[in-house]
Design a protein around this motif. Structure first.
Motif, PDB file in Angstrom:
ATOM      1  N   SER A  71       0.812  -1.215   0.000  1.00  0.00           N
ATOM      2  CA  SER A  71       0.000   0.000   0.000  1.00  0.00           C
ATOM      3  C   SER A  71       0.848   1.269   0.000  1.00  0.00           C
ATOM      4  O   SER A  71       0.370   2.348  -0.366  1.00  0.00           O
ATOM      5  CB  SER A  71      -0.935   0.015   1.214  1.00  0.00           C
ATOM      6  N   ASP A  72       2.103   1.143   0.403  1.00  0.00           N
ATOM      7  CA  ASP A  72       3.012   2.295   0.446  1.00  0.00           C
ATOM      8  C   ASP A  72       4.029   2.151  -0.668  1.00  0.00           C
ATOM      9  O   ASP A  72       5.029   1.443  -0.536  1.00  0.00           O
ATOM     10  CB  ASP A  72       3.705   2.368   1.809  1.00  0.00           C
TER      11      ASP A  72
ATOM     12  N   SER B 212       7.709   2.742   0.164  1.00  0.00           N
ATOM     13  CA  SER B 212       8.297   1.989   1.260  1.00  0.00           C
ATOM     14  C   SER B 212       9.727   1.569   0.938  1.00  0.00           C
ATOM     15  O   SER B 212       9.998   0.991  -0.120  1.00  0.00           O
ATOM     16  CB  SER B 212       7.440   0.747   1.533  1.00  0.00           C
TER      17      SER B 212
END
Length: 341
Positions: free
Chosen positions: A22-23, A26
């Protein structure tokens, strides 16, 4: 470790992967994708992300629990299951690992040399979430100790597997590919979705569409126009090399073809097409189409059509997003494991 514990661990793994992907910025994801590509140049960041998202989808509640509830929660006798994993696309062996471990057996995994890093990482994450899996997961080079086998490979390696594993319970998978049905009534949006089925993982997976079935006289121009956003595949040097090579072969042999600048479309009786090439066949009626599809059913992994309207097909854009119950080659792996004595 009971079935409920194993199931909870896989659900937790799915949640862990969901958070990870989702990131997009990251550092952990960036490093993992970079390491995967260093091991296998085909495993670039978009395809690693697609694979991780696919596994998170497989492990989502309540679908995972509903699927698992169809089978006995515990094996009659836990067995050691040898799994020979393929490495053509990222984490392609995960579903077999999921089935073996959730069914309550011991996984003896022979990883593909092309996909060791990601598989080790995912299995390590599972063990971190549920340490008792450490006694249920063994990465091995030889499978002599296995009580049953699941092996995925080419038609040539399948003959090898039959020779060595044939006397014990086994699932042996061979070459398969995926097909698309066109009717001429598809919208530009429909045709654009088909690009995901053709180009994801650069066409290296058995769920990638390698051949189209179109009505006689079909105009392929709208399809090639709709696929233009996928021109970025040429940014991968290996794909570019395949495209240049296959284009030269078609030109030298004077094989009629269409060229989008990154995809070569040619009529062929063959199902499996080389990287950067898409085969097609034509049909004159629904009966003719059904006859052609029936002739190649044993070599077909999945079929796609616009909206999934053709019987037994996935919607365009969904070939690479199987549900947890969509078994490779149509063989119910969980049922196989449940019936082991």
């Amino acid at each position: 470790m009971l079935h409920a514990d194993r199931l909870a661990a896989f659900v937790a793994l799915g949640q862990r992967l969901t958070v990870l992907v989702s990131d997009d910025h990251s550092e952990e994801l960036t490093e993992l994708a970079a390491r995967a590509r260093n091991q296998n140049p085909w495993f670039d960041r978009p395809n690693v992300l697609a694979s991780l998202r696919g596994i998170a989808h497989l492990l989502a509640e309540p679908a995972l629990s509903n699927w698992a509830a169809r089978y006995p929660p515990e094996p009659t006798t836990p067995r050691q299951i040898g799994v020979v994993m393929a490495g053509n696309i990222p984490l392609v062996g995960f579903h077999d690992a999921l089935c073996v471990l959730l069914a309550g057996h011991v996984l003896l995994a022979k990883l593909s040399k092309d996909d060791t890093l990601l598989m080790r990482w995912v299995l390590d994450e599972l063990t971190r979430l549920e340490p008792r899996f450490a006694d249920r997961i063994q990465l091995v080079e030889r499978l002599n100790a296995a009580d049953a086998f699941i092996a995925t490979g080419s038609d040539n390696t399948a003959r090898y597997f039959e020779y060595y594993f044939g006397k014990r319970p086994h699932i042996i998978r061979r070459n398969r590919t995926s097909l698309a049905v066109l009717t001429g009534r598809e919208s530009d949006h429909d045709l654009g979705l088909l690009g995901e089925d053709i180009f994801r993982y650069y066409g290296l997976g058995c769920r990638n569409v390698s051949k189209l079935y179109a009505p006689a006289g079909y105009d392929f121009t709208p399809l090639l126009d709709a696929l233009q956003p996928w021109h970025r595949v040429l940014e991968h040097n290996r794909y570019q090399n395949n495209y240049d090579y296959n284009k030269s072969i078609l030109l030298v042999n004077r094989v009629p073809h269409l060229d989008s600048g990154f995809l070569l479309l040619t009529e062929s009786a063959q199902l499996v097409s080389p990287i950067s090439v898409l085969h097609y066949a034509t049909y004159t009626s629904e009966v003719d189409l059904l006859d052609q599809l029936t002739d190649v059913a044993t070599q077909t992994q999945c079929l796609v059509s616009a909206g999934g309207l053709y019987p037994g097909s996935f919607p365009f854009g969904r070939a690479q997003q199987p549900a947890v119950s969509d078994y490779a080659d149509g063989v119910d792996t969980m049922n196989f494991l449940a019936e082991l004595l």
